[in-house]
Design a protein around this motif. Structure first.
Motif, mmCIF file in Angstrom:
data_model
loop_
_atom_site.group_PDB
_atom_site.id
_atom_site.type_symbol
_atom_site.label_atom_id
_atom_site.label_comp_id
_atom_site.label_asym_id
_atom_site.label_seq_id
_atom_site.Cartn_x
_atom_site.Cartn_y
_atom_site.Cartn_z
ATOM 1 N N ALA A 45 0.821 -1.213 0.000
ATOM 2 C CA ALA A 45 0.000 0.000 0.000
ATOM 3 C C ALA A 45 0.848 1.252 0.000
ATOM 4 N N LEU A 46 1.988 1.206 0.706
ATOM 5 C CA LEU A 46 2.838 2.391 0.818
ATOM 6 C C LEU A 46 3.763 2.576 -0.372
ATOM 7 N N ALA A 47 4.007 1.509 -1.143
ATOM 8 C CA ALA A 47 4.939 1.602 -2.266
ATOM 9 C C ALA A 47 4.555 2.689 -3.264
ATOM 10 N N PRO A 48 3.292 2.760 -3.733
ATOM 11 C CA PRO A 48 2.962 3.827 -4.677
ATOM 12 C C PRO A 48 3.055 5.209 -4.061
ATOM 13 N N VAL A 49 2.823 5.315 -2.744
ATOM 14 C CA VAL A 49 2.968 6.605 -2.062
ATOM 15 C C VAL A 49 4.428 7.054 -2.102
ATOM 16 N N ALA A 50 5.337 6.104 -1.851
ATOM 17 C CA ALA A 50 6.764 6.423 -1.907
ATOM 18 C C ALA A 50 7.165 6.877 -3.302
ATOM 19 N N LEU A 51 6.568 6.266 -4.326
ATOM 20 C CA LEU A 51 6.863 6.674 -5.700
ATOM 21 C C LEU A 51 6.427 8.115 -5.948
ATOM 22 N N VAL A 52 5.247 8.479 -5.433
ATOM 23 C CA VAL A 52 4.736 9.844 -5.617
ATOM 24 C C VAL A 52 5.643 10.857 -4.919
ATOM 25 N N VAL A 53 6.054 10.550 -3.687
ATOM 26 C CA VAL A 53 6.914 11.478 -2.938
ATOM 27 C C VAL A 53 8.265 11.640 -3.635
ATOM 28 N N GLY A 204 -1.465 4.607 -18.399
ATOM 29 C CA GLY A 204 -0.811 3.500 -17.712
ATOM 30 C C GLY A 204 -1.581 2.205 -17.836
ATOM 31 N N ARG A 205 -2.915 2.300 -17.909
ATOM 32 C CA ARG A 205 -3.729 1.088 -18.052
ATOM 33 C C ARG A 205 -3.758 0.567 -19.484
ATOM 34 N N ARG A 206 -3.600 1.456 -20.444
ATOM 35 C CA ARG A 206 -3.731 1.053 -21.847
ATOM 36 C C ARG A 206 -2.417 0.600 -22.479
ATOM 37 N N LEU A 255 12.262 11.011 -14.720
ATOM 38 C CA LEU A 255 12.124 10.298 -13.449
ATOM 39 C C LEU A 255 10.746 10.477 -12.815
ATOM 40 N N PRO A 256 10.259 11.714 -12.591
ATOM 41 C CA PRO A 256 8.964 11.850 -11.905
ATOM 42 C C PRO A 256 7.788 11.318 -12.697
ATOM 43 N N TYR A 257 7.755 11.531 -14.031
ATOM 44 C CA TYR A 257 6.632 11.041 -14.816
ATOM 45 C C TYR A 257 6.578 9.520 -14.795
ATOM 46 N N THR A 258 7.741 8.869 -14.842
ATOM 47 C CA THR A 258 7.769 7.410 -14.777
ATOM 48 C C THR A 258 7.277 6.922 -13.426
ATOM 49 N N LEU A 259 7.742 7.552 -12.359
ATOM 50 C CA LEU A 259 7.314 7.162 -11.021
ATOM 51 C C LEU A 259 5.817 7.390 -10.827
ATOM 52 N N GLU A 260 5.304 8.504 -11.323
ATOM 53 C CA GLU A 260 3.876 8.793 -11.165
ATOM 54 C C GLU A 260 3.021 7.831 -11.982
ATOM 55 N N LEU A 261 3.478 7.480 -13.180
ATOM 56 C CA LEU A 261 2.744 6.527 -14.008
ATOM 57 C C LEU A 261 2.647 5.190 -13.290
ATOM 58 N N MET A 262 3.743 4.748 -12.671
ATOM 59 C CA MET A 262 3.743 3.505 -11.912
ATOM 60 C C MET A 262 2.814 3.599 -10.713
ATOM 61 N N LEU A 264 0.151 5.546 -10.256
ATOM 62 C CA LEU A 264 -1.259 5.656 -10.620
ATOM 63 C C LEU A 264 -1.859 4.334 -11.083
ATOM 64 N N ARG A 265 -1.030 3.338 -11.336
ATOM 65 C CA ARG A 265 -1.558 2.008 -11.632
ATOM 66 C C ARG A 265 -2.089 1.332 -10.379
ATOM 67 N N ARG A 266 -1.651 1.806 -9.210
ATOM 68 C CA ARG A 266 -2.027 1.148 -7.953
ATOM 69 C C ARG A 266 -2.612 2.105 -6.929
ATOM 70 N N LEU A 267 -2.772 3.358 -7.282
ATOM 71 C CA LEU A 267 -3.225 4.363 -6.331
ATOM 72 C C LEU A 267 -4.439 5.088 -6.899
ATOM 73 N N PRO A 268 -5.542 5.211 -6.124
ATOM 74 C CA PRO A 268 -6.711 5.941 -6.620
ATOM 75 C C PRO A 268 -6.367 7.382 -6.963
ATOM 76 N N ALA A 269 -6.945 7.892 -8.040
ATOM 77 C CA ALA A 269 -6.660 9.255 -8.476
ATOM 78 C C ALA A 269 -6.946 10.301 -7.396
ATOM 79 N N PRO A 270 -8.054 10.182 -6.604
ATOM 80 C CA PRO A 270 -8.277 11.181 -5.548
ATOM 81 C C PRO A 270 -7.169 11.199 -4.505
ATOM 82 N N THR A 271 -6.694 10.026 -4.094
ATOM 83 C CA THR A 271 -5.608 9.974 -3.123
ATOM 84 C C THR A 271 -4.332 10.548 -3.711
#
Length: 327
Positions: A45-53, A204-206, A255-262, A264-271
């Motif tokens: 659960a925390l992995a995508p958060v770490a990617l965003v930060v 990311g989904r397509r 770097l940031p766009y790649t991390l954010e794309l990853m 958003l595959r596992r993190l709800p858009a509102p969060t």
């Protein structure tokens, strides 16, 4: 990557693959050893958060470098260097396949690229006129609005409201003293940022791995190229300018766009949108360290509110993920 490189080069390539491909990162993690009991769900659960930060840290420090580059290349020139270099790097690394995609897939990439290009162009126009922290503070209102309108959970609205309070406080009530044109550019960039979040998730989904991102960067680069050439011309070819532009491209795009794309595959858009509220705090820190923009007590309080809201969003996401792991 060259298969004929040394063993050290092969190891570096493996690590790069882990960054670019979530599945590869997962495989590396499994190979490193079994997770501790009860820690797997929390870590997932925390992995995508770490990617965003991590992405936020990279993009804001890259933006601070871009501000230093603007006197040499101009705002539009910096955008052109950033997107063009990033597009070339991503095309070389990803080598995206052009066949086998539907019309809807290409429409999504086009919209993603237009949002990316518009977001960058408007933001750098704002950063050229108003302080970096204020520009990001206004820009983040776009993701905050997205979190409120897109969320179906009351708690996300609460966290968004708390983050908005921090954002307003970080402005220090001084937005009326900013250059109105710069403020308008920042708000426009915020609207494009919200659009970017939506289409980044869809892309990311397509598309597999980061292929869609590479193609969208090409669209964004082509959109910005004529503007940058008209404003800066041959200044873009000065070696020192090219070097700084490449640094901005890697820090603020690749770097940031790649991390954010990853993420958003596992993190709800509102969060994700609420977590974007960390950006003003990161920008203020980058401005202090690189641009000598001092932080006040009010700034520190505002940053604490924003971080508190983001921590709340993280906890909500972790609790939501735990039932899925048990199911």
């Amino acid at each position: 990557m060259n298969d004929q490189r040394s063993a050290a080069g092969a190891a570096a390539a493996e690590q790069a693959a882990a960054v670019a491909v979530p599945e590869a990162a997962s495989a590396l993690g499994d190979a490193a050893g079994p997770a501790r009991p009860g820690g797997k769900g929390r870590g997932a659960a925390l992995a995508p958060v770490a990617l965003v930060v991590a992405g936020g840290l990279s993009v804001q420090f890259g933006s601070a470098v871009a501000v230093l580059l603007m006197p040499k290349a101009g705002a539009l020139g910096v955008v052109t260097l950033r997107l063009a270099v990033a597009a070339v790097v991503m095309l070389v690394v990803c080598r995206p396949t052009l066949r086998g995609h539907s019309r809807a897939d290409w429409g999504t990439v086009l919209a993603f690229g237009l949002a990316m290009g518009g977001m960058n162009t408007l933001f750098y126009q704002a950063a050229d006129r108003i302080p970096l922290g204020a520009a990001v503070t206004l820009e983040v209102l776009g993701p905050l609005a997205l979190s409120v309108f897109a969320s179906r959970r009351l708690i996300n609205v609460v966290w968004a409201g708390l983050a908005l309070g921090g954002v307003v406080l970080l402005g220090g009530g001084g937005f009326d003293r900013l250059d109105p044109v710069g403020a308008a550019y920042a708000l426009g960039a915020g609207a494009m940022w919200a659009t970017y979040i939506v289409f980044s998730a869809r892309t990311g989904r397509r598309f597999p791995q980061a292929d869609g991102l590479a193609l969208a960067l090409v669209v964004a680069a082509l959109l910005s190229l004529p503007l940058g050439v008209l404003e800066s011309g041959s200044k873009l070819l000065v070696p020192s300018t090219l070097g700084l532009g490449a640094a901005v491209a890697l820090l603020s795009s690749v770097l940031p766009y790649t991390l954010e794309l990853m993420a958003l595959r596992r993190l709800p858009a509102p969060t994700f949108a609420i977590l974007m509220s960390l950006e003003p705090a990161i920008a203020a820190t980058a401005g202090f360290l690189i641009l000598d923009q001092a932080l006040t007590t009010t700034d520190a309080l505002a940053i604490a509110l924003v971080i508190g809201a983001s921590m709340g969003a993280v906890r909500s996401q972790t609790r939501r993920a735990r039932p899925r792991e048990r199911a």
